[in-house]
Write an enzyme that holds these catalytic residues in place. Structure first.
Site, short mmCIF file in Angstrom:
data_model
loop_
_atom_site.label_atom_id
_atom_site.label_comp_id
_atom_site.label_asym_id
_atom_site.label_seq_id
_atom_site.Cartn_x
_atom_site.Cartn_y
_atom_site.Cartn_z
N ARG A 32 -12.51 -12.25 1.41
CA ARG A 32 -12.94 -13.00 2.60
C ARG A 32 -14.43 -12.80 2.85
O ARG A 32 -15.09 -13.65 3.41
CB ARG A 32 -12.13 -12.55 3.81
CG ARG A 32 -10.65 -12.85 3.65
CD ARG A 32 -9.91 -12.81 4.96
NE ARG A 32 -9.98 -11.50 5.61
CZ ARG A 32 -9.52 -11.27 6.83
NH1 ARG A 32 -8.97 -12.22 7.54
NH2 ARG A 32 -9.59 -10.06 7.35
N TYR A 49 -13.05 -0.37 0.02
CA TYR A 49 -11.64 -0.03 -0.11
C TYR A 49 -11.39 1.03 -1.19
O TYR A 49 -10.45 1.81 -1.08
CB TYR A 49 -10.82 -1.28 -0.45
CG TYR A 49 -10.64 -2.21 0.73
CD1 TYR A 49 -9.71 -1.92 1.73
CD2 TYR A 49 -11.40 -3.36 0.86
CE1 TYR A 49 -9.55 -2.77 2.82
CE2 TYR A 49 -11.25 -4.22 1.94
CZ TYR A 49 -10.32 -3.91 2.91
OH TYR A 49 -10.15 -4.75 4.00
N LYS A 106 4.72 -5.08 1.75
CA LYS A 106 5.86 -4.23 2.11
C LYS A 106 6.03 -4.24 3.62
O LYS A 106 5.73 -3.25 4.29
CB LYS A 106 5.65 -2.83 1.55
CG LYS A 106 5.67 -2.79 0.02
CD LYS A 106 5.38 -1.42 -0.53
CE LYS A 106 5.51 -1.41 -2.05
NZ LYS A 106 5.07 -0.13 -2.62
N LYS A 191 10.68 1.97 3.58
CA LYS A 191 10.11 3.29 3.26
C LYS A 191 8.85 3.55 4.08
O LYS A 191 8.48 4.70 4.32
CB LYS A 191 9.87 3.44 1.75
CG LYS A 191 8.82 2.53 1.14
CD LYS A 191 7.40 3.03 1.25
CE LYS A 191 6.40 1.99 0.77
NZ LYS A 191 5.01 2.39 0.98
N1 NAD Z 1 -2.45 0.18 -0.78
C1 NAD Z 1 -1.37 0.47 -1.48
O1 NAD Z 1 -1.30 1.54 -2.12
C2 NAD Z 1 -0.23 -0.50 -1.54
C3 NAD Z 1 0.66 -0.41 -2.60
C4 NAD Z 1 1.74 -1.28 -2.66
C5 NAD Z 1 1.89 -2.25 -1.67
N2 NAD Z 1 1.00 -2.33 -0.66
C6 NAD Z 1 1.21 -3.38 0.33
O2 NAD Z 1 0.24 -4.41 0.10
C7 NAD Z 1 -0.07 -5.08 1.32
C8 NAD Z 1 -1.58 -5.09 1.52
O3 NAD Z 1 -1.99 -3.74 1.61
P1 NAD Z 1 -3.44 -3.26 1.23
O4 NAD Z 1 -3.31 -1.83 0.87
O5 NAD Z 1 -4.10 -4.13 0.25
O6 NAD Z 1 -4.13 -3.39 2.68
P2 NAD Z 1 -5.66 -3.29 3.04
O7 NAD Z 1 -5.72 -2.99 4.48
O8 NAD Z 1 -6.34 -2.38 2.10
O9 NAD Z 1 -6.21 -4.76 2.75
C9 NAD Z 1 -5.74 -5.89 3.46
C10 NAD Z 1 -6.42 -7.14 2.92
O10 NAD Z 1 -5.94 -8.25 3.67
C11 NAD Z 1 -7.05 -8.95 4.22
N3 NAD Z 1 -6.67 -9.41 5.54
C12 NAD Z 1 -6.61 -8.69 6.67
N4 NAD Z 1 -6.23 -9.47 7.70
C13 NAD Z 1 -6.09 -10.69 7.21
C14 NAD Z 1 -5.73 -11.91 7.78
N5 NAD Z 1 -5.47 -12.01 9.08
N6 NAD Z 1 -5.66 -12.98 6.98
C15 NAD Z 1 -5.94 -12.87 5.68
N7 NAD Z 1 -6.30 -11.72 5.07
C16 NAD Z 1 -6.35 -10.65 5.84
C17 NAD Z 1 -8.19 -7.98 4.30
O11 NAD Z 1 -9.42 -8.67 4.27
C18 NAD Z 1 -7.94 -7.14 3.06
O12 NAD Z 1 -8.51 -7.78 1.94
C19 NAD Z 1 0.69 -4.32 2.43
O13 NAD Z 1 1.86 -5.02 2.73
C20 NAD Z 1 1.02 -2.98 1.78
O14 NAD Z 1 2.21 -2.41 2.31
C21 NAD Z 1 -0.07 -1.50 -0.58
O1 G3P Z 2 -0.39 3.64 1.74
P1 G3P Z 2 0.98 3.09 2.10
O2 G3P Z 2 1.69 3.98 3.07
O3 G3P Z 2 0.88 1.67 2.54
O4 G3P Z 2 1.87 3.12 0.79
C1 G3P Z 2 1.35 2.58 -0.38
C2 G3P Z 2 2.42 2.09 -1.33
O5 G3P Z 2 3.30 1.21 -0.70
C3 G3P Z 2 3.15 3.19 -2.04
O6 G3P Z 2 4.04 2.66 -2.98
#
Ligand code: NAD
Ligand code: G3P
Length: 337
Positions: A32, A49, A106, A191
């Site tokens: 973005r 990040y 998730k 979880k």
């Molecule tokens: N970080 C991990 O280790 C991990 C691993 C597996 C799954 N997930 C899942 O992935 C998903 C995203 O997590 P993440 O770690 O990337 O989060 P994050 O907070 O690091 O990043 C979120 C992203 O979404 C964008 N965003 C925020 N608000 C927004 C909006 N209103 N519209 C559009 N884009 C928007 C942000 O700009 C950013 O790029 C979550 O559901 C999380 O549970 C995360």
């Molecule tokens: O950092 P969390 O708690 O969003 O967890 C990251 C992943 O979902 C782990 O599998």
């Protein structure tokens, strides 16, 4: 060559895009903010990040959503669960007729109680065979460092799952296919709620027995809801169930567990959210899962107590008592209650 667009460039979106790129998929990551796209294209980093991580040189980024989506075989969505409907509504007109949509998220949508793949199918107007889910023990920073990890690629269409599996298989990332989309998604969302509870226990100074109690009984209540929703109970002993639960609850890298730790040390929800600053899906998803459980007549005492605590209805002492002083019962019931 397989092509993919990843939306958007947060922690997991950036790392999963790197996995796809390392697997030989032609990936465009949508950011973005221009400074994130520039840092990825020019320095192969996403310092906000993933500080200190070198991303694959072949990974491209853009702020132009049309450029990212045009011609993509897979459109991978990784934004906060509660923001997904609005985002995808704007992007849907740009999707190709055969594009497969992939959820990395998730969480459960708060207003509707829908899983992310259900929201995607509804908003994009596609059948379940064009929606896949990636879920498993996948802490982004470990995978960014190319440490070994496995995951589950779930889709009702086995061939679609196999295509995505091939598109993200690398020497350090091992995806398994699964047809149980419901179980994989529920395991990933629930979880996060249990990780909040474990984090709270850690913050309170409770020991490994208490953490194990929450993990094990958390899995039991997740499985009960899963079965009521039509999931395969075996999924909950796999990577997207127990695997993700253990990794998240054990790791200081987890945002949900860390969020809980702040709460357990006496901070407010607002203070914990400010301290974490990234997505902690369990906070809102706990309410969504509790509503689902009530609708299906399933008892989820840990989730219910997390919700009551987050709402400020009970303090830490009362929350502990609510769980420990419940009527005793057999460890395993065949019924949902
Ligand atoms: N970080 C991990 O280790 C991990 C691993 C597996 C799954 N997930 C899942 O992935 C998903 C995203 O997590 P993440 O770690 O990337 O989060 P994050 O907070 O690091 O990043 C979120 C992203 O979404 C964008 N965003 C925020 N608000 C927004 C909006 N209103 N519209 C559009 N884009 C928007 C942000 O700009 C950013 O790029 C979550 O559901 C999380 O549970 C995360
Ligand atoms: O950092 P969390 O708690 O969003 O967890 C990251 C992943 O979902 C782990 O599998």
């Amino acid at each position: 060559m397989t092509t993919a667009a990843v939306l958007s460039a947060g922690s997991w979106g950036t790392v999963f895009a790197s996995v796809l790129a390392d697997a030989g998929t032609d990936v465009t990551l949508h950011a973005r903010r221009a400074e994130i796209a520039d840092a990825i294209n020019e320095r192969h980093q996403n310092p906000g990040y993933l500080p200190g991580i070198d991303l694959p040189e072949q990974l491209k980024a853009t702020t132009d959503i049309e450029q990212a989506l045009t011609g993509a075989d897979f459109v991978v969505v990784s934004v906060p669960a509660q923001a997904m409907r609005a985002g995808l509504t704007a992007w849907a007109p740009l999707l190709g007729p055969d594009t497969v949509l992939v959820s990395l998220m998730k969480g459960i949508e708060l207003d509707s109680g829908l899983r992310m793949s259900e929201v995607i199918a509804e908003v994009a107007g596609v059948g379940p065979e064009r929606v896949a889910v990636v879920s498993g023990p996948n802490l982004a920073r470990e995978i960014a460092n190319r440490q070994p990890a496995a995951s589950v690629v779930a889709c009702t269409d086995e061939q679609v799952a196999q295509r995505l599996q091939a598109a993200c298989h690398t020497p350090y990332f091992r995806p398994y296919t699964n047809h149980d989309v419901i179980g994989c998604e529920l395991g990933g969302a629930a979880k996060n709620v249990i990780a909040l509870a474990v984090g709270i226990a850690v913050g309170m100074g409770l020991g490994n027995n208490a953490q194990s109690l929450l993990i094990t009984r958390g899995l039991a209540e997740t499985s009960r809801l899963g079965v009521a929703l039509g999931a395969d109970p075996h999924t909950f002993s796999g990577l997207a169930g127990m695997g993700d639960l253990v990794a998240t609850c054990a790791s200081p890298l987890s945002r949900n567990r860390s969020f809980g730790e702040h709460l357990g040390r006496g901070q407010s929800v607002t203070e914990a959210a400010a301290a974490i600053s990234q997505t902690s899906e369990g906070v809102k998803t706990s309410e969504a899962i509790l509503a689902l459980a009530r609708r299906h007549g399933v008892e989820m005492p840990i989730t219910e107590t997390v919700v009551q605590f987050l709402r400020g209805e009970v303090d830490l002492g009362k929350a502990t008592a609510l769980l420990m002083e419940r009527p005793t019962k057999p460890e395993r019931h065949t019924r949902t209650r």
